[in-house]
Design a protein around this motif. Sequence first.
Motif, PDB file in Angstrom:
ATOM      1  N   ASP A   1      82.789 -44.775  35.258  1.00 43.69           N
ATOM      2  CA  ASP A   1      83.374 -43.626  36.132  1.00 43.69           C
ATOM      3  C   ASP A   1      82.575 -42.447  35.826  1.00 43.69           C
ATOM      4  O   ASP A   1      82.273 -41.504  36.881  1.00 43.69           O
ATOM      5  CB  ASP A   1      84.528 -43.383  35.450  1.00 43.69           C
ATOM      6  N   ARG A   2      81.884 -42.242  34.849  1.00 39.72           N
ATOM      7  CA  ARG A   2      81.068 -40.792  34.414  1.00 39.72           C
ATOM      8  C   ARG A   2      79.853 -40.943  35.160  1.00 39.72           C
ATOM      9  O   ARG A   2      79.541 -39.835  35.856  1.00 39.72           O
ATOM     10  CB  ARG A   2      80.616 -40.913  32.990  1.00 39.72           C
ATOM     11  N   ILE A   3      79.357 -42.014  35.493  1.00 39.33           N
ATOM     12  CA  ILE A   3      78.170 -42.172  36.109  1.00 39.33           C
ATOM     13  C   ILE A   3      78.335 -41.926  37.771  1.00 39.33           C
ATOM     14  O   ILE A   3      77.721 -41.364  38.443  1.00 39.33           O
ATOM     15  CB  ILE A   3      77.439 -43.447  36.202  1.00 39.33           C
ATOM     16  N   ALA A   4      79.514 -42.511  38.120  1.00 40.39           N
ATOM     17  CA  ALA A   4      79.872 -42.311  39.623  1.00 40.39           C
ATOM     18  C   ALA A   4      80.403 -40.730  39.836  1.00 40.39           C
ATOM     19  O   ALA A   4      79.952 -40.335  41.135  1.00 40.39           O
ATOM     20  CB  ALA A   4      81.127 -43.177  39.884  1.00 40.39           C
ATOM     21  N   LYS A   5      80.996 -40.179  38.929  1.00 37.50           N
ATOM     22  CA  LYS A   5      81.105 -38.862  39.087  1.00 37.50           C
ATOM     23  C   LYS A   5      80.017 -37.922  39.001  1.00 37.50           C
ATOM     24  O   LYS A   5      80.020 -37.101  40.049  1.00 37.50           O
ATOM     25  CB  LYS A   5      82.126 -38.284  37.932  1.00 37.50           C
ATOM     26  N   GLU A   6      79.104 -38.211  38.323  1.00 37.02           N
ATOM     27  CA  GLU A   6      77.824 -37.371  38.327  1.00 37.02           C
ATOM     28  C   GLU A   6      77.244 -37.559  39.559  1.00 37.02           C
ATOM     29  O   GLU A   6      76.723 -36.704  40.327  1.00 37.02           O
ATOM     30  CB  GLU A   6      76.811 -37.712  37.145  1.00 37.02           C
ATOM     31  N   LYS A   7      77.005 -39.092  40.259  1.00 34.71           N
ATOM     32  CA  LYS A   7      76.442 -39.197  41.214  1.00 34.71           C
ATOM     33  C   LYS A   7      77.237 -38.430  42.756  1.00 34.71           C
ATOM     34  O   LYS A   7      76.511 -37.829  43.288  1.00 34.71           O
ATOM     35  CB  LYS A   7      76.407 -40.767  41.770  1.00 34.71           C
ATOM     36  N   ALA A   8      78.557 -38.609  42.390  1.00 40.77           N
ATOM     37  CA  ALA A   8      79.272 -37.769  43.507  1.00 40.77           C
ATOM     38  C   ALA A   8      78.939 -36.286  43.555  1.00 40.77           C
ATOM     39  O   ALA A   8      78.628 -35.531  44.570  1.00 40.77           O
ATOM     40  CB  ALA A   8      80.737 -38.013  43.612  1.00 40.77           C
ATOM     41  N   GLU A   9      79.011 -35.679  42.444  1.00 39.92           N
ATOM     42  CA  GLU A   9      78.540 -34.334  42.278  1.00 39.92           C
ATOM     43  C   GLU A   9      77.211 -34.026  42.570  1.00 39.92           C
ATOM     44  O   GLU A   9      76.977 -33.106  43.556  1.00 39.92           O
ATOM     45  CB  GLU A   9      78.606 -33.625  40.563  1.00 39.92           C
TER      46      GLU A   9
ATOM     47  N   ALA B   1      77.385 -34.134  46.459  1.00 35.49           N
ATOM     48  CA  ALA B   1      77.943 -32.882  47.113  1.00 35.49           C
ATOM     49  C   ALA B   1      76.930 -31.618  47.089  1.00 35.49           C
ATOM     50  O   ALA B   1      76.960 -30.867  48.085  1.00 35.49           O
ATOM     51  CB  ALA B   1      79.177 -32.582  46.418  1.00 35.49           C
ATOM     52  N   LYS B   2      76.330 -31.540  45.869  1.00 35.83           N
ATOM     53  CA  LYS B   2      75.498 -30.413  45.847  1.00 35.83           C
ATOM     54  C   LYS B   2      74.231 -30.633  46.759  1.00 35.83           C
ATOM     55  O   LYS B   2      73.893 -29.744  47.372  1.00 35.83           O
ATOM     56  CB  LYS B   2      74.620 -30.318  44.377  1.00 35.83           C
ATOM     57  N   ALA B   3      73.439 -31.889  46.959  1.00 33.39           N
ATOM     58  CA  ALA B   3      72.738 -32.132  47.875  1.00 33.39           C
ATOM     59  C   ALA B   3      73.127 -31.597  49.434  1.00 33.39           C
ATOM     60  O   ALA B   3      72.386 -31.013  50.026  1.00 33.39           O
ATOM     61  CB  ALA B   3      72.276 -33.517  47.862  1.00 33.39           C
ATOM     62  N   ALA B   4      74.358 -32.110  49.766  1.00 31.37           N
ATOM     63  CA  ALA B   4      74.927 -31.858  50.951  1.00 31.37           C
ATOM     64  C   ALA B   4      75.093 -30.379  51.297  1.00 31.37           C
ATOM     65  O   ALA B   4      74.769 -30.036  52.361  1.00 31.37           O
ATOM     66  CB  ALA B   4      76.194 -32.542  51.134  1.00 31.37           C
ATOM     67  N   ALA B   5      75.472 -29.449  50.260  1.00 27.35           N
ATOM     68  CA  ALA B   5      75.805 -28.240  50.409  1.00 27.35           C
ATOM     69  C   ALA B   5      74.178 -27.561  50.467  1.00 27.35           C
ATOM     70  O   ALA B   5      74.253 -26.592  51.260  1.00 27.35           O
ATOM     71  CB  ALA B   5      76.499 -27.782  49.045  1.00 27.35           C
ATOM     72  N   LYS B   6      73.405 -27.848  49.512  1.00 26.94           N
ATOM     73  CA  LYS B   6      72.172 -27.390  49.818  1.00 26.94           C
ATOM     74  C   LYS B   6      71.524 -27.588  51.345  1.00 26.94           C
ATOM     75  O   LYS B   6      70.897 -26.699  51.793  1.00 26.94           O
ATOM     76  CB  LYS B   6      71.160 -27.637  48.751  1.00 26.94           C
ATOM     77  N   LYS B   7      71.678 -28.776  51.520  1.00 27.52           N
ATOM     78  CA  LYS B   7      71.047 -29.395  52.990  1.00 27.52           C
ATOM     79  C   LYS B   7      71.659 -28.158  53.970  1.00 27.52           C
ATOM     80  O   LYS B   7      71.382 -27.818  54.939  1.00 27.52           O
ATOM     81  CB  LYS B   7      71.314 -30.650  53.311  1.00 27.52           C
ATOM     82  N   ALA B   8      73.185 -28.126  54.034  1.00 27.25           N
ATOM     83  CA  ALA B   8      73.973 -27.498  55.062  1.00 27.25           C
ATOM     84  C   ALA B   8      73.502 -25.866  54.923  1.00 27.25           C
ATOM     85  O   ALA B   8      73.409 -25.277  56.107  1.00 27.25           O
ATOM     86  CB  ALA B   8      75.487 -27.352  54.585  1.00 27.25           C
ATOM     87  N   LYS B   9      73.407 -25.348  53.686  1.00 23.71           N
ATOM     88  CA  LYS B   9      72.664 -24.115  53.648  1.00 23.71           C
ATOM     89  C   LYS B   9      71.377 -23.877  54.294  1.00 23.71           C
ATOM     90  O   LYS B   9      71.383 -22.866  54.992  1.00 23.71           O
ATOM     91  CB  LYS B   9      72.779 -23.703  52.144  1.00 23.71           C
TER      92      LYS B   9
END
Length: 230
Positions: A65-73, A76-84
């Motif tokens: 669960d921890r690894i999955a959460k870190e991966k999701a975060e 999400a950061k990569a997607a936000a950076k790409k959108a910016k």
Amino acid sequence: EQDRIAKEKAEMEAKAAAKKAKQERLAAEKAEQDRIAKEKAEMEAKAAAEKAKQERLAAEKAEQDRIAKEKAEMEAKAAAKKAKQERLAAEKAARAKATEEEKRKAAMATSSPSGSSAADRLKSKLPTKTITSWDSEDFNFGRIKEGDVIEHTFIVTNRGDIPLIISNAKSSCGCTAPQWTKVPIMPKKKGEFKVILDSKGKKGPITATVVAYTNTKRGKSFLTMTGIVE
């Protein structure tokens, strides 16, 4: 005498038989107790092994669960950076297009038969000032400790028809440092004006004003941060 001897012999044999029977009974009871104890130990060992297995599975699931959460975060950061990056690229392209359009219009005007007079007429029709609106020109940071550093970003919107340029900024005291969008802000777009306030050496109520100089009719905007330093 023979009868007495026979009687004593019979009594001794009876006692021996009783003793033997008692020993066999005690041995049987001990064997039963040992069996029960062994079964109990085996059951406890199985229970301990099952508990250890469940704890191991729970730890593995928690790690997954921890690894999955870190991966999701991270995603999400990569997607936000790409959108910016895409947004900045689109704004840059829009500014470049607007600049090229202005150059084209200017070239057409200067190349017209009427020469400079046509350019002058075009220039006179183009607006030289724009209109701005700030989400807020005042920010109250409440109560802070002496030495704390406060950051606040004021948002400005270009309501006019030409690019908005923030050409300079001045602070009312050395405790503030302004940072702003250096590139022109296209019409209907937003820009950022960050003010960093350092409360070191300050006590009590404080008001810090930063003047943003722009190509608007008023020519400048007053951005204020207020609060109390304890």
